[in-house]
Design a protein around this motif. Structure first.
Motif, PDB file in Angstrom:
ATOM      1  N   VAL A 158       0.837  -1.201   0.000  1.00 44.55           N
ATOM      2  CA  VAL A 158       0.000   0.000   0.000  1.00 44.55           C
ATOM      3  C   VAL A 158       0.870   1.248   0.000  1.00 44.55           C
ATOM      4  N   VAL A 159       1.876   1.275   0.860  1.00 47.96           N
ATOM      5  CA  VAL A 159       2.753   2.444   0.946  1.00 47.96           C
ATOM      6  C   VAL A 159       3.460   2.675  -0.386  1.00 47.96           C
ATOM      7  N   ALA A 160       3.964   1.598  -0.998  1.00 54.81           N
ATOM      8  CA  ALA A 160       4.684   1.738  -2.267  1.00 54.81           C
ATOM      9  C   ALA A 160       3.774   2.194  -3.394  1.00 54.81           C
ATOM     10  N   ALA A 215       7.514  -6.394  -0.304  1.00 53.13           N
ATOM     11  CA  ALA A 215       8.797  -5.873  -0.787  1.00 53.13           C
ATOM     12  C   ALA A 215       9.883  -6.931  -0.704  1.00 53.13           C
ATOM     13  N   THR A 216       9.992  -7.614   0.428  1.00 51.45           N
ATOM     14  CA  THR A 216      11.027  -8.637   0.554  1.00 51.45           C
ATOM     15  C   THR A 216      10.760  -9.795  -0.397  1.00 51.45           C
ATOM     16  N   SER A 217       9.502 -10.145  -0.595  1.00 51.80           N
ATOM     17  CA  SER A 217       9.182 -11.208  -1.550  1.00 51.80           C
ATOM     18  C   SER A 217       9.663 -10.833  -2.950  1.00 51.80           C
ATOM     19  N   LEU A 218       9.337  -9.640  -3.377  1.00 47.69           N
ATOM     20  CA  LEU A 218       9.709  -9.218  -4.721  1.00 47.69           C
ATOM     21  C   LEU A 218      11.220  -9.169  -4.904  1.00 47.69           C
ATOM     22  N   LEU A 219      11.936  -8.752  -3.876  1.00 49.07           N
ATOM     23  CA  LEU A 219      13.396  -8.659  -3.981  1.00 49.07           C
ATOM     24  C   LEU A 219      14.052 -10.033  -4.056  1.00 49.07           C
ATOM     25  N   LEU A 220      13.369 -11.077  -3.633  1.00 49.16           N
ATOM     26  CA  LEU A 220      13.917 -12.430  -3.695  1.00 49.16           C
ATOM     27  C   LEU A 220      13.724 -13.087  -5.064  1.00 49.16           C
ATOM     28  N   LEU A 221      12.869 -12.506  -5.900  1.00 50.04           N
ATOM     29  CA  LEU A 221      12.497 -13.177  -7.141  1.00 50.04           C
ATOM     30  C   LEU A 221      13.439 -12.971  -8.328  1.00 50.04           C
ATOM     31  N   PRO A 222      14.055 -11.787  -8.530  1.00 52.33           N
ATOM     32  CA  PRO A 222      14.825 -11.582  -9.762  1.00 52.33           C
ATOM     33  C   PRO A 222      15.964 -12.565  -9.967  1.00 52.33           C
ATOM     34  N   ASP A 223      16.580 -13.077  -8.925  1.00 50.86           N
ATOM     35  CA  ASP A 223      17.746 -13.956  -9.054  1.00 50.86           C
ATOM     36  C   ASP A 223      17.435 -15.392  -8.649  1.00 50.86           C
ATOM     37  N   SER A 224      16.167 -15.793  -8.779  1.00 47.48           N
ATOM     38  CA  SER A 224      15.804 -17.159  -8.396  1.00 47.48           C
ATOM     39  C   SER A 224      14.702 -17.674  -9.315  1.00 47.48           C
ATOM     40  N   ASP A 225      14.419 -18.958  -9.169  1.00 44.08           N
ATOM     41  CA  ASP A 225      13.310 -19.552  -9.909  1.00 44.08           C
ATOM     42  C   ASP A 225      12.060 -19.673  -9.047  1.00 44.08           C
ATOM     43  N   ALA A 251       7.254  -3.676 -11.962  1.00 40.17           N
ATOM     44  CA  ALA A 251       7.853  -3.085 -13.161  1.00 40.17           C
ATOM     45  C   ALA A 251       9.281  -2.622 -12.895  1.00 40.17           C
ATOM     46  N   ALA A 252       9.510  -2.011 -11.735  1.00 44.62           N
ATOM     47  CA  ALA A 252      10.849  -1.499 -11.417  1.00 44.62           C
ATOM     48  C   ALA A 252      11.877  -2.612 -11.341  1.00 44.62           C
ATOM     49  N   LEU A 253      11.474  -3.798 -10.904  1.00 47.78           N
ATOM     50  CA  LEU A 253      12.402  -4.922 -10.750  1.00 47.78           C
ATOM     51  C   LEU A 253      12.488  -5.781 -12.009  1.00 47.78           C
ATOM     52  N   GLY A 254      11.735  -5.418 -13.047  1.00 55.53           N
ATOM     53  CA  GLY A 254      11.783  -6.166 -14.290  1.00 55.53           C
ATOM     54  C   GLY A 254      11.162  -7.547 -14.203  1.00 55.53           C
TER      55      GLY A 254
END
Length: 308
Positions: free
Chosen positions: A104-106, A226-236, A251-254
Motif C-alpha cells: 500500500v505504501v509503495a 517488498a522482501t518477496s519481490l526482492l527475492l524473485l529476480p535472481d531465483s526460480d 515493473a521497477a524490478l523487471g
C-alpha cells in the motif's frame, strides 16, 4: 455556585440590548422570563447589572467592566459547541499516522504525500508498518487510519471499501513458467514463495489447489511484499502478489506476472478508522484524499461506506 451557560448568554444579551424587552426578543423569551433571569444574574454577581435611568436602563460599572469578557466567553462557547466545519487546509497543522503494509505504501504513498502537501502544507503523514498481529491501535488512538485487507474489524470500527485487487503470479524474466499454457498443475509444480506477515505457509491458493487435488511446494515465506519481490529476480521462485498494489515495484524490478489458473477471492482493500473521527473535518478530508488516490490505481473501485 453551579455554572449555567444560559446565564452568560442572557447577560450578554442584556448588556448588548441594555433592555429587558430587547434581550427577551433576541433570545425568544417572554419579558417576565427575562426579568426572572436578570434576577438570577444579579444574585450571582452581587450587582444590579442594569438600573433604571428615566425611561431606559443603563449598565452598572461592574456590568461595563465585564461586558467584553462576557461577550468573548459566549462567542467561544458557541464556536466550541457548534458542528465542526471544513478545516482551513492552508493553516491545518496536524500529524496523521497511517498503518498499512508495504505494498500500500509503495503504490499510493508518494501520491498521497504529494496530494496532502499540495492542499495542506503543514500536515505531516507518518506511515507505520502493518503489525504482525491485529492490534487495538485504532481504538486506542495510536493510529488515525488503517489501510489494507480489513476483513473483520472490531465492532465499532468504521470501514470504507477502496479497491478490489487480484493475486497474480510473479516470476523473473525468462522463467520457465512463462512459456506454454499455464495450468493449475504447472503452477503447483513450481517452487513457491509466500508472503505472510504472520509467517503462515499456506493460504487461499493452497485451498484452491486442494480442491483440484493438487499441492504445491512452499520453499520459503517472507514477511512483506517488498522482501518477496526482492527475492524473485535472481531465483526460480514463484511468487504470488497483489497485482494492482505491487504493479510499480514489479515493473521497477523487471519481473513478469501471469494470471493464476485458480478461482480465488478478490482482495478487498479498505480504509478503517475509529468513530471518534467521524465528525472530525480534517480526518474526513484525509479519507477523501486516500479515496481519490486509490481511484487513480485502476482496478475495480467503488465508494461504499460500511459501518459494522
Amino acid at each position: 455556585m453551579q455554572l449555567d451557560l444560559n446565564l452568560l448568554i442572557a447577560l450578554d444579551a442584556l448588556l448588548e440590548e441594555e433592555s429587558v424587552g430587547g434581550a427577551a426578543a433576541r433570545l425568544h423569551l417572554s419579558a417576565p422570563a427575562m426579568s426572572r433571569t436578570l434576577g438570577r444574574i444579579r444574585r450571582a454577581l452581587g450587582d444590579p447589572v442594569l438600573v433604571r435611568a428615566g425611561r431606559t436602563m443603563v449598565p452598572t460599572p461592574r456590568a461595563l467592566a465585564v461586558r467584553s469578557e462576557v461577550r468573548a466567553l459566549v462567542r467561544r462557547a458557541q464556536a466550541l459547541l457548534a458542528p465542526e466545519g471544513e478545516p482551513d487546509l492552508a493553516t491545518l497543522d496536524r500529524t496523521f499516522t497511517i498503518q498499512a503494509n508495504d505494498a500500500v505504501v509503495a503504490s499510493i504513498g508518494a501520491r498521497l504525500i504529494s496530494a496532502t502537501h499540495a492542499a495542506a502544507p503543514h500536515v505531516t503523514i507518518r506511515m507505520r508498518a502493518e503489525a504482525p498481529a491485529d492490534t487495538a491501535d485504532l481504538r486506542e488512538g495510536r493510529v488515525d487510519l488503517e489501510i489494507g485487507v480489513i476483513a473483520e474489524p472490531a465492532t465499532e470500527i468504521r470501514r470504507e471499501f477502496l479497491l478490489a485487487d487480484r493475486i497474480v503470479g510473479v516470476v523473473r524474466a525468462g522463467h520457465p513458467l512463462l512459456s506454454g499454457r499455464m495450468t493449475p498443475a504447472r503452477f503447483a509444480a513450481g517452487l513457491h514463495l509466500v508472503t505472510s506477515r504472520r509467517g503462515r505457509l499456506s493460504g487461499p491458493i493452497d485451498t484452491a489447489l486442494a480442491e483440484l487435488g493438487l499441492t504445491r511446494r512452499v520453499l520459503a515465506a517472507a514477511p512483506t511484499y517488498a522482501t518477496s519481490l526482492l527475492l524473485l529476480p535472481d531465483s526460480d521462485l514463484v511468487g504470488s502478489i497483489a497485482g494492482s498494489l505491487c504493479r510499480p515495484a514489479i515493473a521497477a524490478l523487471g519481473l513478469r506476472t501471469f494470471a493464476l489458473p485458480l478461482d480465488l477471492p478478490e482482495l478487498e482493500i479498505s480504509q478503517a478508522w475509529h468513530p471518534r473521527y467521524d465528525a472530525d473535518g480534517a480526518h474526513r478530508w484525509l479519507r477523501g484524499v486516500v479515496r481519490e488516490v486509490f481511484a487513480g490505481l485502476g482496478g475495480h473501485t467503488k465508494v461504499t461506506p460500511h459501518v459494522p
